[in-house]
Design an enzyme around this catalytic site. Structure first.
Site, PDB file in Angstrom:
ATOM      1  N   LYS A 176       0.682  -1.263  -0.062  1.00 62.69           N
ATOM      2  CA  LYS A 176       0.093  -0.073  -0.080  1.00 62.69           C
ATOM      3  C   LYS A 176       0.842   1.102  -0.086  1.00 62.69           C
ATOM      4  CE  LYS A 176      -4.023   1.991   2.458  1.00 62.69           C
ATOM      5  NZ  LYS A 176      -5.097   1.660   3.548  1.00 62.69           N
ATOM      6  N   SER A 199      -9.826   2.172   2.420  1.00 57.10           N
ATOM      7  CA  SER A 199      -8.829   2.982   1.860  1.00 57.10           C
ATOM      8  C   SER A 199      -7.944   2.017   1.018  1.00 57.10           C
ATOM      9  CB  SER A 199      -8.080   3.868   2.561  1.00 57.10           C
ATOM     10  OG  SER A 199      -7.167   3.297   3.683  1.00 57.10           O
ATOM     11  N   SER A 232     -10.367  -0.158   6.671  1.00 60.53           N
ATOM     12  CA  SER A 232      -9.489  -0.150   5.181  1.00 60.53           C
ATOM     13  C   SER A 232      -9.069  -1.354   4.595  1.00 60.53           C
ATOM     14  CB  SER A 232      -8.429   0.883   5.370  1.00 60.53           C
ATOM     15  OG  SER A 232      -8.823   2.350   5.163  1.00 60.53           O
TER      16      SER A 232
END
Ligand code: GLN
Length: 450
Positions: A51, A126, A150
């Site tokens: 990420k 997210s 997330s």
């Protein structure tokens, strides 16, 4: 066999990466899963993605924020070092996300992340890119992060497994902080075995993160599933129907199903957003354009003007969180909001720990069906925050949880979430394995043949 072992049996990984390179850049134009894609021609090992809020040495890391454009970390986050030390993984790239982790749908980013099952639908956020990449790639594990949901949300929307460990069991060193007391680095993969495999690599105490500890795993599995009335009373009827079918399958697997009421759990969203925004506003204070953040070359501007120019590069949601977060911790109202939110969190940890001593909490991941982009545009910020009602309680309390796909609704995957007590992380991974084995679980990925 986990995906890593399957991949090791492949004859010509170089050919594989040539094919992957073509497919990935084509898919990425459409789905926006990656912010950075590595040069795949040099890769031969099992593909990992990270990420974009986790620092990777010499690779641009922006947390999908315009303010960090061009930031090249001179170091690796601890999780990345641990993976590199093995010398058996290839880094595919950095995955797209909501700016700094602020969001639930993958739309708070310069490049809107799209669902691989149907591009008119959101991918969830997210950690949107990590879930999309896992959904489109057969051999792949992504290192993601969750503050309030997330990992679970995008995993559910993209049909993959998302694991958020006990707070502190994985080092946060090298993570671009959103909310330090809530952030957890976790894993997104296609099956529970891959999660277990990667968790063994990344967990553990790290001298660079004083909140990290070695996991002292209880692994207690008592065959009781608990449904919290308040968590399932406001869900979409179609999701509810599928969820009740899932509960039925768990009872066929020999689990005892119990109902509990915890009215206090409804305070979790307010407590979470107050704490998360308060911490986010302090974390974002360092992006002034001096040490970190967009370089404003015009130093002849007045003091206020200089900072305004630099910080206007924050997206809309980040600005909202700076304003609200600064407000809730300001001296005149701190006791009314911030201190109360902290007390609420402690009370909830105590209350939920008692329940989790009796069994595992099962719930849907989202109370709504996967929304289309047009629908999201009509949501107010408060409506968006409320959709986190099922993912926030475990995140606020630092309890390990795992999201797994179990059904389809109108061609889109639907996910459920299991929560357990602190340090009982492996137990929920085991339950998902049991579920996968019992139901000959073989999820059909829309684009994921490579
Ligand atoms: N939707 C939540 C938020 O915006 C959670 C996001 C996250 O876990 N990073 O805070």
């Amino acid at each position: 066999m986990n995906s890593y072992e399957e991949f090791s049996k492949k004859d010509k990984p170089t050919d594989y990466f040539i094919k992957l390179s073509e497919t990935l850049s084509k898919l990425n134009e459409e789905l926006n899963a990656f912010n950075v894609i590595s040069d795949l021609s040099k890769l031969t090992n099992f593909p990992i993605s990270v990420k974009d809020n986790i620092c990777t040495k010499d690779v641009e890391t922006t947390a999908s924020s315009k303010i960090l454009k061009g930031y090249i970390p001179p170091f690796d986050a601890t999780v990345v070092s641990k993976i590199r030390e093995k010398n058996t993984f290839s880094f595919l790239g950095k995955t797209n996300m909501d700016e700094f982790g602020f969001g639930s749908f993958g739309v708070n980013s310069e490049k809107c992340a799209k669902n691989p099952f149907n591009t008119s639908y959101v991918s969830g956020g997210s950690s949107s890119g990590s879930a999309i990449a896992t959904s489109i790639l057969k051999y792949h594990i992504s290192i993601a992060e969750s503050t309030g949901g997330s990992i679970s949300t995008p995993s559910a929307f993209c049909g993959v497994v998302g694991f958020t460990p006990t707070y502190g069991s994985v080092s946060r060193y090298g993570l671009i902080d959103y909310s330090n007391s809530l952030d957890k680095i976790g894993i997104i993969a296609r099956k529970s075995e891959d999660i277990r495999f990667m968790y063994d690599i990344i967990k553990g105490k790290d001298i660079y993160d004083t909140t990290s500890v070695d996991i002292n795993c209880n692994n207690q599995n008592n065959k009781t599933i608990i449904l919290i009335d308040e968590l399932i009373k406001e869900i979409n009827p179609e999701i509810e129907k599928l969820f009740l079918e899932l509960v039925d399958k768990f009872s066929k697997m020999g689990y005892v199903i119990k109902h509990k009421s915890i009215p206090f759990i409804e305070k979790a969203i307010a407590s979470y957003y107050i704490i998360a925004m308060a911490e986010a506003s302090t974390n974002l204070a360092k992006y002034t354009g001096f040490k970190y953040g967009f370089k404003n070359e015009n130093i002849s501007e007045k003091y206020n003007q200089f900072f305004t120019t630099s910080r206007s590069n924050f997206g809309k949601e980040a600005k909202r969180r700076v304003v609200l977060g600064t407000f809730v911790r300001s001296a005149s109202v701190k006791d009314m909001y911030y201190s109360k939110a902290l007390k609420t969190r402690t009370l909830l940890i105590n209350e939920l720990s008692k329940v989790l001593n009796e069994g595992f909490i099962l719930s849907p991941v989202m109370p709504i069906k996967t929304p289309k982009f047009d629908e999201i545009n009509n949501f107010s910020p408060l409506e968006v925050y409320k959709t986190d009602m099922l993912t926030i309680p475990p995140n606020l309390c630092g309890f390990p949880h795992i999201a797994f796909p179990y059904a389809y609704l109108n061609g889109m995957p639907v996910g459920a979430q299991l929560i357990t007590k602190h340090w009982n992380d492996y137990a929920i991974i085991d339950i998902v394995s049991e579920w996968e084995n019992n139901f000959k679980y073989n999820f059909k990925y829309n684009l994921g043949s490579i």
